[in-house]
Motif scaffolding. Structure first.
Motif, mmCIF file in Angstrom:
data_model
loop_
_atom_site.group_PDB
_atom_site.id
_atom_site.type_symbol
_atom_site.label_atom_id
_atom_site.label_comp_id
_atom_site.label_asym_id
_atom_site.label_seq_id
_atom_site.Cartn_x
_atom_site.Cartn_y
_atom_site.Cartn_z
ATOM 1 N N SER A 28 0.830 -1.200 0.000
ATOM 2 C CA SER A 28 0.000 0.000 0.000
ATOM 3 C C SER A 28 0.871 1.258 0.000
ATOM 4 N N GLN A 29 1.935 1.236 0.781
ATOM 5 C CA GLN A 29 2.845 2.379 0.830
ATOM 6 C C GLN A 29 3.567 2.578 -0.499
ATOM 7 N N MET A 30 3.908 1.489 -1.177
ATOM 8 C CA MET A 30 4.530 1.605 -2.503
ATOM 9 C C MET A 30 3.567 2.277 -3.482
ATOM 10 N N ALA A 31 2.294 1.906 -3.412
ATOM 11 C CA ALA A 31 1.297 2.530 -4.282
ATOM 12 C C ALA A 31 1.139 4.010 -3.932
ATOM 13 N N ASN A 32 1.122 4.344 -2.639
ATOM 14 C CA ASN A 32 1.046 5.753 -2.228
ATOM 15 C C ASN A 32 2.244 6.532 -2.749
ATOM 16 N N ASN A 33 3.427 5.942 -2.634
ATOM 17 C CA ASN A 33 4.644 6.580 -3.125
ATOM 18 C C ASN A 33 4.562 6.793 -4.639
ATOM 19 N N GLY A 34 4.074 5.795 -5.354
ATOM 20 C CA GLY A 34 3.925 5.920 -6.804
ATOM 21 C C GLY A 34 2.973 7.033 -7.180
ATOM 22 N N ILE A 38 3.660 10.582 -9.372
ATOM 23 C CA ILE A 38 2.840 11.028 -10.503
ATOM 24 C C ILE A 38 2.336 12.440 -10.241
ATOM 25 N N ASP A 39 1.835 12.671 -9.033
ATOM 26 C CA ASP A 39 1.274 13.972 -8.678
ATOM 27 C C ASP A 39 2.315 15.084 -8.811
ATOM 28 N N VAL A 40 3.530 14.822 -8.365
ATOM 29 C CA VAL A 40 4.601 15.818 -8.469
ATOM 30 C C VAL A 40 4.865 16.166 -9.933
ATOM 31 N N GLN A 41 4.947 15.150 -10.784
ATOM 32 C CA GLN A 41 5.236 15.406 -12.198
ATOM 33 C C GLN A 41 4.065 16.085 -12.909
ATOM 34 N N ALA A 79 -7.954 20.948 -10.512
ATOM 35 C CA ALA A 79 -9.103 20.832 -9.617
ATOM 36 C C ALA A 79 -9.503 19.373 -9.377
ATOM 37 N N ALA A 80 -9.037 18.458 -10.203
ATOM 38 C CA ALA A 80 -9.436 17.052 -10.080
ATOM 39 C C ALA A 80 -8.925 16.412 -8.796
ATOM 40 N N GLY A 81 -7.844 16.933 -8.244
ATOM 41 C CA GLY A 81 -7.333 16.412 -6.979
ATOM 42 C C GLY A 81 -6.830 14.990 -7.087
ATOM 43 N N ASP A 82 -7.071 14.188 -6.047
ATOM 44 C CA ASP A 82 -6.550 12.831 -5.987
ATOM 45 C C ASP A 82 -7.557 11.766 -6.407
ATOM 46 N N SER A 86 -11.229 10.897 -12.176
ATOM 47 C CA SER A 86 -11.383 12.243 -12.722
ATOM 48 C C SER A 86 -10.031 12.871 -13.051
ATOM 49 N N ARG A 87 -9.004 12.570 -12.260
ATOM 50 C CA ARG A 87 -7.669 13.112 -12.547
ATOM 51 C C ARG A 87 -7.126 12.541 -13.854
ATOM 52 N N SER A 88 -7.320 11.257 -14.061
ATOM 53 C CA SER A 88 -6.865 10.608 -15.280
ATOM 54 C C SER A 88 -7.567 11.205 -16.504
#
Length: 187
Positions: A28-34, A38-41, A79-82, A86-88
Protein backbone atom coordinates in the motif's frame (compact mmCIF):
# COMPACT_ATOMS: atom_id res chain seq x y z
CA UNK A 1 -0.45 -31.42 25.75
CA UNK A 2 -3.44 -30.28 23.72
CA UNK A 3 -3.17 -26.87 25.41
CA UNK A 4 0.42 -26.42 24.23
CA UNK A 5 -0.57 -27.46 20.73
CA UNK A 6 -3.42 -24.92 20.65
CA UNK A 7 -1.17 -22.16 22.06
CA UNK A 8 1.46 -23.00 19.42
CA UNK A 9 -1.16 -23.00 16.66
CA UNK A 10 -2.54 -19.63 17.78
CA UNK A 11 0.99 -18.21 17.95
CA UNK A 12 1.72 -19.43 14.41
CA UNK A 13 -1.54 -17.93 13.15
CA UNK A 14 -0.75 -14.60 14.82
CA UNK A 15 2.75 -14.50 13.32
CA UNK A 16 1.34 -15.46 9.92
CA UNK A 17 -1.31 -12.73 10.22
CA UNK A 18 1.31 -10.13 11.16
CA UNK A 19 3.44 -11.10 8.15
CA UNK A 20 0.46 -10.79 5.81
CA UNK A 21 -0.56 -7.46 7.34
CA UNK A 22 2.98 -6.07 7.00
CA UNK A 23 3.16 -7.15 3.36
CA UNK A 24 -0.16 -5.41 2.66
CA UNK A 25 1.08 -2.25 4.41
CA UNK A 26 4.32 -2.33 2.41
CA UNK A 27 2.50 -2.69 -0.90
CA UNK A 28 0.00 0.00 0.00
CA UNK A 29 2.84 2.38 0.83
CA UNK A 30 4.53 1.60 -2.50
CA UNK A 31 1.30 2.53 -4.28
CA UNK A 32 1.05 5.75 -2.23
CA UNK A 33 4.64 6.58 -3.13
CA UNK A 34 3.92 5.92 -6.80
CA UNK A 35 0.90 8.20 -6.78
CA UNK A 36 2.92 10.91 -5.06
CA UNK A 37 5.53 10.72 -7.83
CA UNK A 38 2.84 11.03 -10.50
CA UNK A 39 1.27 13.97 -8.68
CA UNK A 40 4.60 15.82 -8.47
CA UNK A 41 5.24 15.41 -12.20
CA UNK A 42 1.69 16.41 -13.13
CA UNK A 43 2.04 19.57 -11.04
CA UNK A 44 5.39 20.27 -12.71
CA UNK A 45 3.72 19.96 -16.11
CA UNK A 46 0.88 22.20 -14.98
CA UNK A 47 3.44 24.81 -13.90
CA UNK A 48 5.23 24.67 -17.28
CA UNK A 49 2.07 25.05 -19.35
CA UNK A 50 1.38 28.75 -18.55
CA UNK A 51 4.98 29.60 -19.49
CA UNK A 52 4.59 27.71 -22.76
CA UNK A 53 1.26 29.40 -23.49
CA UNK A 54 2.77 32.84 -22.90
CA UNK A 55 5.72 32.08 -25.15
CA UNK A 56 3.54 30.81 -27.98
CA UNK A 57 1.05 33.63 -27.41
CA UNK A 58 3.75 36.18 -28.22
CA UNK A 59 4.15 34.63 -31.68
CA UNK A 60 0.66 33.35 -32.44
CA UNK A 61 -1.80 35.84 -30.98
CA UNK A 62 -4.58 34.63 -33.31
CA UNK A 63 -4.66 31.20 -31.58
CA UNK A 64 -6.78 32.62 -28.73
CA UNK A 65 -9.24 29.71 -28.71
CA UNK A 66 -6.41 27.22 -28.27
CA UNK A 67 -4.92 29.24 -25.40
CA UNK A 68 -8.29 29.37 -23.67
CA UNK A 69 -8.73 25.62 -24.16
CA UNK A 70 -5.31 24.88 -22.63
CA UNK A 71 -6.00 27.21 -19.70
CA UNK A 72 -9.44 25.67 -19.04
CA UNK A 73 -8.18 22.07 -19.26
CA UNK A 74 -5.23 22.89 -16.98
CA UNK A 75 -7.61 24.34 -14.37
CA UNK A 76 -9.78 21.20 -14.56
CA UNK A 77 -6.72 18.96 -14.14
CA UNK A 78 -5.59 20.90 -11.08
CA UNK A 79 -9.10 20.83 -9.62
CA UNK A 80 -9.44 17.05 -10.08
CA UNK A 81 -7.33 16.41 -6.98
CA UNK A 82 -6.55 12.83 -5.99
CA UNK A 83 -9.68 11.19 -7.41
CA UNK A 84 -7.94 8.82 -9.81
CA UNK A 85 -10.72 8.52 -12.39
CA UNK A 86 -11.38 12.24 -12.72
CA UNK A 87 -7.67 13.11 -12.55
CA UNK A 88 -6.86 10.61 -15.28
CA UNK A 89 -9.65 11.96 -17.52
CA UNK A 90 -8.65 15.58 -16.87
CA UNK A 91 -4.97 14.92 -17.59
CA UNK A 92 -5.86 13.08 -20.81
CA UNK A 93 -8.05 16.01 -21.85
CA UNK A 94 -5.19 18.44 -21.09
CA UNK A 95 -2.72 16.48 -23.21
CA UNK A 96 -4.66 17.10 -26.41
CA UNK A 97 -4.59 20.93 -26.47
CA UNK A 98 -0.99 20.95 -25.21
CA UNK A 99 -0.04 18.74 -28.16
CA UNK A 100 -1.86 21.15 -30.50
CA UNK A 101 -0.02 24.04 -28.85
CA UNK A 102 3.30 22.36 -29.55
CA UNK A 103 2.23 21.71 -33.15
CA UNK A 104 1.46 25.43 -33.62
CA UNK A 105 5.18 26.07 -33.17
CA UNK A 106 5.80 24.39 -36.53
CA UNK A 107 4.17 27.40 -38.23
CA UNK A 108 6.53 29.92 -36.58
CA UNK A 109 10.22 29.49 -37.46
CA UNK A 110 11.21 32.42 -35.23
CA UNK A 111 9.55 30.76 -32.25
CA UNK A 112 11.18 27.41 -33.00
CA UNK A 113 14.54 29.19 -32.84
CA UNK A 114 13.71 30.96 -29.56
CA UNK A 115 15.87 29.73 -26.70
CA UNK A 116 13.02 30.24 -24.24
CA UNK A 117 10.65 28.12 -26.32
CA UNK A 118 13.28 25.41 -26.88
CA UNK A 119 13.98 25.19 -23.15
CA UNK A 120 10.27 25.00 -22.30
CA UNK A 121 9.73 22.36 -24.99
CA UNK A 122 12.66 20.34 -23.63
CA UNK A 123 11.41 20.61 -20.02
CA UNK A 124 7.88 19.62 -21.03
CA UNK A 125 9.20 16.64 -22.99
CA UNK A 126 11.35 15.51 -20.03
CA UNK A 127 8.40 15.94 -17.69
CA UNK A 128 6.18 13.82 -19.94
CA UNK A 129 8.84 11.09 -19.78
CA UNK A 130 8.94 11.35 -15.98
CA UNK A 131 5.14 11.13 -15.83
CA UNK A 132 5.28 7.95 -17.89
CA UNK A 133 7.95 6.42 -15.62
CA UNK A 134 6.01 7.40 -12.49
CA UNK A 135 2.83 5.97 -14.02
CA UNK A 136 4.56 2.66 -14.71
CA UNK A 137 5.92 2.51 -11.16
CA UNK A 138 2.52 3.34 -9.68
CA UNK A 139 0.68 0.82 -11.85
CA UNK A 140 3.25 -1.86 -10.91
CA UNK A 141 2.79 -1.09 -7.22
CA UNK A 142 -1.00 -1.17 -7.65
CA UNK A 143 -0.74 -4.50 -9.48
CA UNK A 144 1.24 -5.96 -6.54
CA UNK A 145 -1.22 -4.54 -4.00
CA UNK A 146 -4.26 -5.74 -5.93
CA UNK A 147 -2.74 -9.21 -6.30
CA UNK A 148 -2.12 -9.37 -2.57
CA UNK A 149 -5.61 -8.10 -1.72
CA UNK A 150 -7.18 -10.72 -4.01
CA UNK A 151 -4.93 -13.69 -3.11
CA UNK A 152 -5.68 -16.28 -0.49
CA UNK A 153 -5.04 -16.10 2.49
CA UNK A 154 -4.26 -12.36 2.44
CA UNK A 155 -7.75 -11.64 1.14
CA UNK A 156 -9.14 -12.91 4.44
CA UNK A 157 -7.31 -10.15 6.33
CA UNK A 158 -7.21 -7.40 3.68
CA UNK A 159 -10.86 -6.38 3.93
CA UNK A 160 -10.87 -6.54 7.71
CA UNK A 161 -7.91 -4.15 7.89
CA UNK A 162 -9.25 -1.78 5.23
CA UNK A 163 -7.00 -2.73 2.32
CA UNK A 164 -8.84 -2.36 -0.97
CA UNK A 165 -7.97 -2.74 -4.61
CA UNK A 166 -6.85 0.45 -6.31
CA UNK A 167 -7.42 1.66 -9.84
CA UNK A 168 -4.61 1.96 -12.34
CA UNK A 169 -3.63 5.40 -13.63
CA UNK A 170 -4.46 5.19 -17.32
CA UNK A 171 -4.10 7.72 -20.09
CA UNK A 172 -6.51 7.43 -22.98
CA UNK A 173 -5.11 6.29 -26.32
CA UNK A 174 -5.75 9.63 -28.08
CA UNK A 175 -3.32 11.47 -25.85
CA UNK A 176 -0.63 8.81 -26.31
CA UNK A 177 -0.37 9.69 -29.99
CA UNK A 178 1.06 13.17 -29.45
CA UNK A 179 2.44 14.79 -32.59
CA UNK A 180 6.20 14.87 -33.05
CA UNK A 181 7.59 18.40 -33.03
CA UNK A 182 10.77 18.79 -35.07
CA UNK A 183 12.70 21.79 -33.82
CA UNK A 184 15.21 21.77 -36.63
CA UNK A 185 17.96 19.67 -35.06
CA UNK A 186 17.97 21.39 -31.67
CA UNK A 187 19.22 19.19 -28.87
Amino acid sequence: MLTYFLIGLVAILIVFGVLIYNRLVSRSQMANNGWSDIDVQLKRRADLIPQLVNTVKAYAAHERELFEDVTEKRARALAAGDDLASRSAAESALSRPVARLMAVAEDYPDMKASGNFLELQKELSETEGKIEMARRFYNGAVRELNTSVQSFPANLLAGAFGFRERAYFEVDMASRALPEVDLGGAS
